[in-house]
Design a protein around this motif. Structure first.
Motif, PDB file in Angstrom:
ATOM      1  N   THR A 293       0.805  -1.184   0.051  1.00  0.00           N
ATOM      2  CA  THR A 293       0.053   0.007  -0.105  1.00  0.00           C
ATOM      3  C   THR A 293       0.761   1.413  -0.249  1.00  0.00           C
ATOM      4  O   THR A 293       0.452   2.041  -0.597  1.00  0.00           O
ATOM      5  N   ASP A 294       1.984   1.336   0.767  1.00  0.00           N
ATOM      6  CA  ASP A 294       2.700   2.378   1.001  1.00  0.00           C
ATOM      7  C   ASP A 294       3.555   2.730  -0.423  1.00  0.00           C
ATOM      8  O   ASP A 294       3.685   3.908  -0.777  1.00  0.00           O
ATOM      9  N   GLU A 295       3.839   1.638  -1.211  1.00  0.00           N
ATOM     10  CA  GLU A 295       4.530   1.776  -2.314  1.00  0.00           C
ATOM     11  C   GLU A 295       3.641   2.416  -3.490  1.00  0.00           C
ATOM     12  O   GLU A 295       4.104   3.352  -4.204  1.00  0.00           O
ATOM     13  N   ARG A 296       2.612   1.866  -3.272  1.00  0.00           N
ATOM     14  CA  ARG A 296       1.442   2.503  -4.476  1.00  0.00           C
ATOM     15  C   ARG A 296       1.008   3.808  -4.367  1.00  0.00           C
ATOM     16  O   ARG A 296       0.926   4.736  -5.025  1.00  0.00           O
ATOM     17  N   VAL A 297       1.025   4.392  -2.753  1.00  0.00           N
ATOM     18  CA  VAL A 297       0.705   5.839  -2.404  1.00  0.00           C
ATOM     19  C   VAL A 297       1.706   6.494  -2.816  1.00  0.00           C
ATOM     20  O   VAL A 297       1.563   7.581  -3.392  1.00  0.00           O
ATOM     21  N   LEU A 298       3.042   6.223  -2.412  1.00  0.00           N
ATOM     22  CA  LEU A 298       4.061   7.099  -2.828  1.00  0.00           C
ATOM     23  C   LEU A 298       4.282   7.117  -4.255  1.00  0.00           C
ATOM     24  O   LEU A 298       4.891   8.135  -4.549  1.00  0.00           O
ATOM     25  N   ALA A 299       3.695   6.103  -4.906  1.00  0.00           N
ATOM     26  CA  ALA A 299       4.114   6.209  -6.417  1.00  0.00           C
ATOM     27  C   ALA A 299       3.019   6.863  -7.205  1.00  0.00           C
ATOM     28  O   ALA A 299       3.040   6.907  -8.337  1.00  0.00           O
ATOM     29  N   ASP A 300       2.051   7.504  -6.496  1.00  0.00           N
ATOM     30  CA  ASP A 300       0.795   8.082  -6.975  1.00  0.00           C
ATOM     31  C   ASP A 300      -0.090   7.131  -8.010  1.00  0.00           C
ATOM     32  O   ASP A 300      -0.653   7.497  -8.623  1.00  0.00           O
ATOM     33  N   LYS A 301       0.103   5.822  -7.451  1.00  0.00           N
ATOM     34  CA  LYS A 301      -0.760   4.862  -8.050  1.00  0.00           C
ATOM     35  C   LYS A 301      -2.189   4.624  -7.124  1.00  0.00           C
ATOM     36  O   LYS A 301      -2.272   4.849  -5.995  1.00  0.00           O
ATOM     37  N   PRO A 302      -3.402   4.299  -7.969  1.00  0.00           N
ATOM     38  CA  PRO A 302      -4.438   4.169  -7.115  1.00  0.00           C
ATOM     39  C   PRO A 302      -4.566   2.862  -5.885  1.00  0.00           C
ATOM     40  O   PRO A 302      -4.051   1.715  -6.387  1.00  0.00           O
ATOM     41  N   VAL A 303      -5.141   3.128  -4.978  1.00  0.00           N
ATOM     42  CA  VAL A 303      -5.277   2.409  -3.737  1.00  0.00           C
ATOM     43  C   VAL A 303      -6.668   2.090  -3.278  1.00  0.00           C
ATOM     44  O   VAL A 303      -7.372   3.031  -3.323  1.00  0.00           O
ATOM     45  N   SER A 304      -7.129   0.774  -3.358  1.00  0.00           N
ATOM     46  CA  SER A 304      -8.464   0.562  -3.038  1.00  0.00           C
ATOM     47  C   SER A 304      -8.469   0.426  -1.363  1.00  0.00           C
ATOM     48  O   SER A 304      -7.796  -0.692  -0.930  1.00  0.00           O
ATOM     49  N   PRO A 305      -9.190   1.199  -0.891  1.00  0.00           N
ATOM     50  CA  PRO A 305      -9.456   0.965   0.486  1.00  0.00           C
ATOM     51  C   PRO A 305     -10.174  -0.425   0.838  1.00  0.00           C
ATOM     52  O   PRO A 305      -9.780  -1.126   2.050  1.00  0.00           O
ATOM     53  N   ALA A 306     -11.056  -0.988   0.074  1.00  0.00           N
ATOM     54  CA  ALA A 306     -11.550  -2.370   0.171  1.00  0.00           C
ATOM     55  C   ALA A 306     -10.575  -3.435   0.189  1.00  0.00           C
ATOM     56  O   ALA A 306     -10.630  -4.443   1.296  1.00  0.00           O
ATOM     57  N   PHE A 307      -9.678  -3.405  -0.652  1.00  0.00           N
ATOM     58  CA  PHE A 307      -8.478  -4.130  -0.810  1.00  0.00           C
ATOM     59  C   PHE A 307      -7.690  -4.467   0.516  1.00  0.00           C
ATOM     60  O   PHE A 307      -7.549  -5.198   1.358  1.00  0.00           O
ATOM     61  N   LEU A 308      -7.423  -3.134   0.988  1.00  0.00           N
ATOM     62  CA  LEU A 308      -6.469  -2.956   2.069  1.00  0.00           C
ATOM     63  C   LEU A 308      -7.078  -3.409   3.496  1.00  0.00           C
ATOM     64  O   LEU A 308      -6.614  -3.882   4.360  1.00  0.00           O
ATOM     65  N   PHE A 309      -8.403  -3.103   3.642  1.00  0.00           N
ATOM     66  CA  PHE A 309      -9.200  -3.580   4.998  1.00  0.00           C
ATOM     67  C   PHE A 309      -9.399  -4.975   4.818  1.00  0.00           C
ATOM     68  O   PHE A 309      -9.540  -5.769   5.838  1.00  0.00           O
ATOM     69  N   ALA A 310      -9.445  -5.632   3.516  1.00  0.00           N
ATOM     70  CA  ALA A 310      -9.715  -7.040   3.363  1.00  0.00           C
ATOM     71  C   ALA A 310      -8.274  -7.888   3.915  1.00  0.00           C
ATOM     72  O   ALA A 310      -8.424  -8.866   4.511  1.00  0.00           O
ATOM     73  N   THR A 311      -7.070  -7.093   3.486  1.00  0.00           N
ATOM     74  CA  THR A 311      -5.977  -7.921   4.104  1.00  0.00           C
ATOM     75  C   THR A 311      -5.752  -7.619   5.634  1.00  0.00           C
ATOM     76  O   THR A 311      -5.370  -8.686   6.339  1.00  0.00           O
ATOM     77  N   LEU A 312      -6.274  -6.517   6.099  1.00  0.00           N
ATOM     78  CA  LEU A 312      -6.162  -6.324   7.483  1.00  0.00           C
ATOM     79  C   LEU A 312      -6.876  -7.312   8.350  1.00  0.00           C
ATOM     80  O   LEU A 312      -6.616  -7.688   9.473  1.00  0.00           O
ATOM     81  N   LEU A 313      -8.101  -7.503   7.815  1.00  0.00           N
ATOM     82  CA  LEU A 313      -9.093  -8.608   8.533  1.00  0.00           C
ATOM     83  C   LEU A 313      -8.957  -9.949   8.161  1.00  0.00           C
ATOM     84  O   LEU A 313      -9.654 -10.745   8.668  1.00  0.00           O
ATOM     85  N   TRP A 314      -7.993 -10.230   7.211  1.00  0.00           N
ATOM     86  CA  TRP A 314      -8.094 -11.655   6.668  1.00  0.00           C
ATOM     87  C   TRP A 314      -7.665 -12.739   7.683  1.00  0.00           C
ATOM     88  O   TRP A 314      -8.462 -13.641   7.618  1.00  0.00           O
ATOM     89  N   HIS A 315      -6.834 -12.470   8.392  1.00  0.00           N
ATOM     90  CA  HIS A 315      -6.540 -13.396   9.553  1.00  0.00           C
ATOM     91  C   HIS A 315      -7.754 -13.760  10.652  1.00  0.00           C
ATOM     92  O   HIS A 315      -7.634 -14.847  11.169  1.00  0.00           O
ATOM     93  N   GLU A 316      -8.462 -12.505  10.596  1.00  0.00           N
ATOM     94  CA  GLU A 316      -9.695 -12.836  11.504  1.00  0.00           C
ATOM     95  C   GLU A 316     -10.521 -13.719  10.810  1.00  0.00           C
ATOM     96  O   GLU A 316     -11.293 -14.592  11.473  1.00  0.00           O
ATOM     97  N   VAL A 317     -10.802 -13.845   9.510  1.00  0.00           N
ATOM     98  CA  VAL A 317     -11.717 -14.669   8.808  1.00  0.00           C
ATOM     99  C   VAL A 317     -11.151 -15.794   8.704  1.00  0.00           C
ATOM    100  O   VAL A 317     -12.070 -16.693   8.917  1.00  0.00           O
TER     101      VAL A 317
END
Length: 449
Positions: A293-317
């Protein structure tokens, strides 16, 4: 009326961390010292300020934009502060609209760019104006206008209480914010405990800005945060979600995640984030996700909030999925129950927008399908609207060691191959075939019908 008059006369001034009670304490820093050229501002911000100043009002670029320019960073946006009321600003600019309940603002539109204009804020402690404060000290409504000096007192950090006038390229500094920035310090204006109680989100903002800007939190600013962390429970879920998005999309998500735990601000925001980061498998997965996520933000590439939160909560799933399978549920129904449980649990703490949670579930739901590499299944999966997000998620799982790297490599090769090559890559179909359903015969119509 006499009581209100006495309260106004004897009302204590809002606390400040440094003296700013008279004009002699205000620093006016010329261009030679700060080197910020007016050309660094966006055209829309310049037009907004010029329009207000021509109409006879004060107007400045304020806050984060000035701070970022001093740090040689490119501001994300340019906010403007003025002594004009929202109605007066609206009359100056034809393409504008008044927004906000907690504090009214004006959005001024120039083409695709929108400039946020705020009126100088006054003290919310008096009886005049439209203000409301909860018993906890949290500000619920804050439509109180004031002077330039009062507005500076109401800003959160000294680094954000800076006003840039493009007309003379001068910075007005009420609280020695420029000196703090140059010293690498993020300092709260006023008593930190009081300011955090007024708006607990300031604690998250302190952590985010510290990580993003590389500024060390002042000792007095940092000390109360762990003790006041529970105050975040009173903040509306939508505001928490917006602040968490800013934190994780700042380009410094990894530092921010560790800083959240370090300051005791993780509990109740993302369930068991501290446990996830401490698990060998979960820590690796989350670290890779945040680095990506950091690499994409710093490179001005689009970032999906849905994808980000999906990764953060995956191990709960994963944990809930295993629980339901152990209870006897079949794999796919167990996964759907797990996804619902995690999203429901999260909704109590952080109001993730439905459009994001729906995409999260789609990404999670696709994961078992990537393990099916026989028959027509890979062809139908690669045509799925969420295939790319699911594929990127799969690669993170492989890179973290959760799945064999060979699986991710197979899907990479399959996506790049042509029709015949794809057909040759398919694995033998070992799944038992489903029996076709037997159609029930319709009863014969009776002769007398």
């Amino acid at each position: 009326m006499i009581k209100k008059l006495l309260q106004r006369v004897f009302r204590k001034p809002a606390p400040t961390s440094r003296k700013a009670s008279n004009d002699s304490a205000v620093l006016r820093i010329p261009f030679k010292q700060h080197q910020i050229q007016r050309q660094l501002l966006s055209p829309a911000a310049l037009k907004t300020i010029e329009g207000l100043q021509k109409a006879g009002f004060e107007a400045y670029v304020v806050g984060g934009a000035v701070r970022d320019l001093l740090l040689k960073q490119r501001p994300k946006d340019f906010d403007v502060a003025t002594n004009a009321t929202p109605e007066q600003v609206h009359r100056v600019f034809r393409r504008s609209r008044i927004i906000g309940r907690r504090f009214r603002l004006v959005h001024v539109m120039f083409g695709d760019e929108t400039v946020e204009v705020s009126t100088f804020r006054g003290s919310h402690l008096g009886d005049d104006g439209d203000a409301k404060i909860a018993d906890s000290g949290r500000i619920l409504r804050d439509n109180v206008f004031g002077s330039h000096e009062e507005d500076a007192v109401r800003r959160d950090f000294t680094a954000n209480a800076l006003y840039y006038n493009p007309a003379n390229e001068e910075i007005i500094d009420f609280h020695h914010g420029v000196a703090d920035i140059r010293a690498g310090v993020l300092r709260m204006i006023g008593d930190p405990v009081t300011r955090y109680r007024e708006d607990p989100v300031r604690m998250l903002r302190a952590v985010r800005l510290s990580a993003k800007l590389g500024l060390k939190l002042d000792t007095d600013t940092e000390a109360p945060i762990p003790e006041l962390a529970d105050a975040l429970k009173d903040v509306p879920e939508s505001r928490l979600f917006d602040e968490m998005l800013k934190l994780f999309l700042s380009g410094h998500a990894l530092e921010s995640a560790h800083a959240l735990r370090q300051h005791g601000l993780h509990h109740g925001l993302l369930p068991l984030l501290d446990v996830v980061l401490e698990q060998p498998m979960g820590a690796r997965f989350v670290t890779l996700a945040l680095q990506n996520t950091d690499e994409r933000v710093l490179a001005d590439k689009p970032v999906s909030p849905a994808f980000l939160f999906a990764t953060l909560l995956w191990h709960e799933v994963l944990a809930a999925w295993q629980k339901y399978e152990n209870l006897g549920e079949r794999s796919i129904p167990a996964l759907h129950l797990a996804m619902t449980d995690v999203c429901d649990q999260q909704a109590e703490k952080l109001a993730i927008h439905k459009r994001f949670s729906s995409t999260m579930k789609e990404i999670w739901g696709l994961q078992p399908r990537f393990e099916q590499r026989a028959g027509k299944r890979p062809f139908s999966l690669i045509e799925h609207p969420r295939y790319r997000a699911g594929y990127d998620f799969l690669l993170l799982r492989c890179a973290s060691g959760e799945l064999p790297e060979e699986l991710g490599e197979w899907w990479t090769d399959f996506a790049e191959a042509n029709g015949e090559a794809r057909q040759a890559m398919l694995q033998p179909d070992t799944e038992p075939r489903k029996r076709p359903r037997r159609r029930r015969r319709k009863p014969a119509a009776s002769a007398g019908a």
